[in-house]
Design an enzyme around this catalytic site. Structure first.
Site, mmCIF file in Angstrom:
data_model
loop_
_atom_site.group_PDB
_atom_site.id
_atom_site.type_symbol
_atom_site.label_atom_id
_atom_site.label_comp_id
_atom_site.label_asym_id
_atom_site.label_seq_id
_atom_site.Cartn_x
_atom_site.Cartn_y
_atom_site.Cartn_z
ATOM 1 N N ASP A 394 60.387 54.380 2.489
ATOM 2 C CA ASP A 394 59.080 53.801 2.746
ATOM 3 C C ASP A 394 59.188 52.274 2.762
ATOM 4 O OD1 ASP A 394 56.356 53.600 3.145
ATOM 5 O OD2 ASP A 394 55.833 54.962 1.519
ATOM 6 N N GLU A 397 59.650 47.626 6.251
ATOM 7 C CA GLU A 397 59.318 46.279 6.724
ATOM 8 C C GLU A 397 58.657 45.609 5.528
ATOM 9 O OE1 GLU A 397 56.742 48.528 6.166
ATOM 10 O OE2 GLU A 397 57.256 49.226 8.145
ATOM 11 N N ASP A 477 50.568 54.100 8.031
ATOM 12 C CA ASP A 477 49.398 54.557 7.283
ATOM 13 C C ASP A 477 48.140 54.489 8.143
ATOM 14 O OD1 ASP A 477 51.081 54.937 5.161
ATOM 15 O OD2 ASP A 477 50.645 53.017 4.228
#
Length: 810
Positions: A394, A397, A477
């Site tokens: 996860d 970035e 998300d």
């Protein structure tokens, strides 16, 4: 800028111009590297994305014409304008594929590269938001590290040319013509600096900095922020499969994911204990709903030790026993890990002592090999050694800076604040490549540790070349509303057309309800109790059935199947129906996965892959091919309920669809045959996502199984759709481990000869441990006869023992 002189070298052409030099190097007959510098000589560059063995010996010629210099291989010609150094690209027949403006299309503008200086006076601010732990440094000093260049590569595109690619973004754009795109890594943005054209070529830009793409009022070009020179690859197809093959020749093959990775993946935010994980799997088994993988999201660690790669002993008291129990239930476990560590956990302290953290003293430096090695060592000791099966990397970035506030910042403001945050800690010329190097460390670490498990790594970001590290990228998300779902289709197609084959999303979206922050923007305050959300979720899951990874995930509301009703209710039954369909299609899906690895195939295909001859397909962004057979048409509008469980009256239960030309099509649910090249209104009741099969397709169906490795005695059904010749290569291996790299796999070519009404099953090639010597096949011929007539069926059972055989239908 004019040509001063040129010289043909053994493996390249070097052109001296009045302002710099151009180096043209053939890597294959169809792949040409172009570099341009204003320095005195071409630089020495070690690429992060292009394989060191990608350059092959290529015969090429150089000829001077009245107006230019012509560089030619057997497949591609490049003419360099003597007066402006503009490049024109043609195929071997001289047909123009693309060109730079006649005035010249290559610009380098010097820029100072500023770096932050971190020392004992640097203030570190630790915080936490919905996207996890954060640590921000406030450097007091900055230095000029070097001089580099903004680069600008311009094109003149044809009016009838469609362009796709650049990765997965959130706007739902498919054809990039007439648009612009900001290329920097962010939650809901996964950058791959590759685009392809319906004129039959692709461009790979070898740059790791912020980039922008424009085809708008400002011009038609790719701009890069920080580079020592311009460096890109022209890849001739002419079809998209050949362009992808060229891209993977340059950047690396995609390894084969294990068979279980193509089964159903159950996730949510979040399972909190060993007991909850196992009890959820047991409930799936009790209900006989197929399942292969369950996911342990963030905070497997103890308390506030964010990013620690180990199990909390209170909630996971015996992780090795937990993994044994999960495996005995024929399931796998994927665990979330993060590149960010703080709060002085053991992993964090060890990284800090070694000096392997970036300037915020929380994010490990994935650009350093020794830091990647230590990260893997920690992940192995704390997690992998207990038997976990897959990684969820996860926040790959790690320097987002705009996930806060009630109002979403403007696109240019988001670009500024996010790239500024990244440039604090990373070299400004490399801010897009963190995920690539992070994935490299996981892949190489696991491969060195064992060959018995294939690497599976779900990442939130991506880059060119990342496919060679066993990654699947998901779209971040996202929020639960119909517009988002609609946009996701094009976003995934543009990702896969770049040559990165494995993309997915959170089925049902991550954020379901609406809260104060701009990103928490779902439409369903009551979650899965809202009939409007149940309808949206079912439609999302139908779409997800035909994605490379089939994975439910999100916050705000549970995601297990029984949360959407009980047996006998339409939502529950439809979800189960599509999960079971996914499992029946595993022989088809896993074969295609084999093609991805062995033939550089693409599983999720924008229509131009297969129907470039039909311009009507170029702008269709809500239909796509899943492998060679299936035309997938997700339903992206509500037909039954609005949010708040408000019933919709008199809504049409149909979906508008275009059936591409050049073939007939079969409705998968009714086997009705239809002409291609027409628009139709397809039945789209909740239980039915419109799904069509191309005539001539051969689709292998397995039996109803509960997990991907379950072996039943029932025959494999080969369903043949009459209407034109077709073929299918059935691929099989052990399903996990890397023995396939040693040639331990089998292929069976199956051909349908339409005029002869004959199915030919050729000799099986290859073998692997555990391969069945013979198998029973049920051959079902679907004969649509005249279009729109009632279909007829012919069935034959045969035993195939690996030797050639023919099955005739009268």
């Amino acid at each position: 800028m004019q040509v001063v002189q040129y010289k043909r070298h053994e493996d390249h052409l070097l052109i001296e111009c009045t302002n710099g030099m151009i180096k043209i190097t053939p890597y294959t007959n169809s792949i040409i590297r172009i570099r341009y510098t204003v320095e005195k000589e071409i630089g020495i560059k070690e690429s992060l994305i292009v394989e060191t063995n990608a350059q092959e010996p290529v015969l090429f010629s150089v000829n001077e014409t009245d107006n230019g210099i012509k560089f030619s291989t057997s497949d591609v010609q490049i003419e360099i304008n003597k007066q402006t150094c503009a490049l024109t690209y043609t195929d071997s027949s001289g047909k123009v594929l693309t060109k730079e403006p006649d005035r010249g299309g290559k610009t380098l503008v010097p820029v100072e590269v500023i770096k932050s200086v971190f020392d004992e006076n640097t203030e570190i601010q630790n915080s936490k938001n919905v996207d996890g732990a954060r640590a921000k440094a406030i450097p007091e000093k900055h230095i000029v590290d070097r001089t580099a260049y903004h680069t600008k590569l311009e094109f003149e595109w044809s009016d009838d040319e469609a362009i796709y690619g650049l990765g997965s973004h959130e706007e739902g754009i498919l054809n990039l013509r007439g648009t612009h795109q900001y290329l920097y890594q962010q939650n809901m943005k996964a950058v791959v600096p590759v685009f392809v054209s319906t004129k039959g070529y692709g461009i790979l830009v070898d740059s790791y900095s912020l980039m922008t793409f424009h085809d708008d009022i400002h011009g038609s070009y790719i701009w890069t922020d920080i580079d020592s020179e311009m460096d890109f690859y022209f890849i001739h197809g002419p079809n998209f499969d050949q362009i992808v093959k060229g891209y993977r020749h340059l950047t690396g093959k995609a390894p084969l994911l294990p068979k279980w990775a193509f089964g159903y993946v159950q996730s949510k935010e979040r399972y909190k204990s060993q007991e909850e994980l196992i009890s959820t799997i047991k409930e799936y088994r009790k209900r006989q709903i197929p399942l292969d993988t369950i996911v342990l999201d963030w905070m497997s660690w103890t308390g506030e030790l964010w990013g620690q790669k180990s199990f909390d002993p209170e909630r996971f008291p015996n992780p090795t026993k937990m993994m044994d129990d999960i495996h005995e239930l024929n399931a796998k476990l994927m665990v979330s890990i993060w590149p960010i560590m703080n709060n002085d956990g053991p992993n964090h302290v060890e990284m800090k002592q070694k000096g392997y953290l970036l300037g915020n003293q929380a994010t490990y430096d994935a650009f350093r090999e020794e830091a990647r090695d230590l990260y893997w060592k920690q992940a192995n000791a704390g997690l992998f050694s207990h038997g976990i099966d897959a990684w969820w990397c996860d926040c790959t970035e790690p320097f987002e800076a705009d996930w806060g506030g009630e109002v979403k910042p403007e696109p240019e403001e988001r670009l500024r604040i996010n790239t500024q945050e990244s440039k604090k800690y990373l070299d400004p010329g490399f801010i897009n490549a963190y995920s690539l190097l992070h994935s490299k460390g996981i892949y190489e670490g696991q491969r060195k540790t064992t060959e018995t498990k294939r690497v599976v790594n779900l990442t939130r970001s991506a880059f060119a070349g990342q496919q060679k590290y066993g990654t699947i990228s998901w779209s971040g998300d996202i929020a639960a509303n119909w517009e988002t779902m609609r946009n996701q289709i094009a976003d995934g197609l543009n990702f896969c057309v770049t040559g990165n084959p494995y993309w997915t999303l959170d089925i049902g979206a991550f954020f379901v309800s609406k809260k104060a922050q701009w990103f928490w923007n779902g439409d369903y305050q009551d979650g899965c109790e809202d009939l409007g959300y149940r309808e949206l979720y079912v439609r999302w899951l139908q779409y997800g059935t035909f994605l490379p990874m089939f994975r439910s995930h999100g916050t705000d509301t549970p995601r297990e199947v029984w949360r959407f009703g009980e047996p006998g209710t339409v939502f529950y039954d439809t979800i189960v129906k599509f999960i079971k369909l996914r499992y029946r299609l595993l022989p088809y899906i896993y074969s295609i996965a084999g093609w991805v690895t062995h033939q550089d195939y693409t599983m999720m295909r924008t229509l131009a892959f297969d129907f470039m001859h039909d311009p009507k397909t170029y702008n269709i962004k809500d239909q796509y091919m899943f492998g060679p057979a299936f035309l997938v048409n997700p339903v992206t509008d509500p037909m039954y309920y609005k949010n708040g469980s408000i019933k919709i009256e008199d809504a049409s239960k149909k979906r508008h669809i275009y059936l591409p030309s050049g073939t007939d099509w079969y409705d998968f649910w009714t086997d009705q045959r239809m002409f291609g090249g027409q628009h139709i209104e397809a039945p789209a009741e909740l239980e039915t996502m419109p799904l069509y099969v191309r005539a001539g397709s051969i689709v292998p169906f397995g039996p109803n199984i509960q997990y991907s490795s379950e072996e039943l005695t029932e025959p494999v059904e080969l369903k043949v759709y009459k209407g034109q010749d077709g073929s299918f290569m059935l691929y099989e291996d052990e399903g996990d481990n890397y023995n396939y790299e040693k040639g331990e796999f089998s292929t069976i070519l199956i051909r349908w000869e339409d005029d002869k009404n004959r199915l030919v099953i050729e000799k099986r090639r290859g073998s692997y441990r555990g391969m069945k010597s013979s198998r029973e096949l049920l051959i079902t011929l679907v004969n649509g006869g005249e279009v729109r007539s009632v279909p007829t069926y012919s069935k034959q059972k045969v035993v195939y023992n690996g030797e050639p055989m023919s099955i005739n239908f009268n």
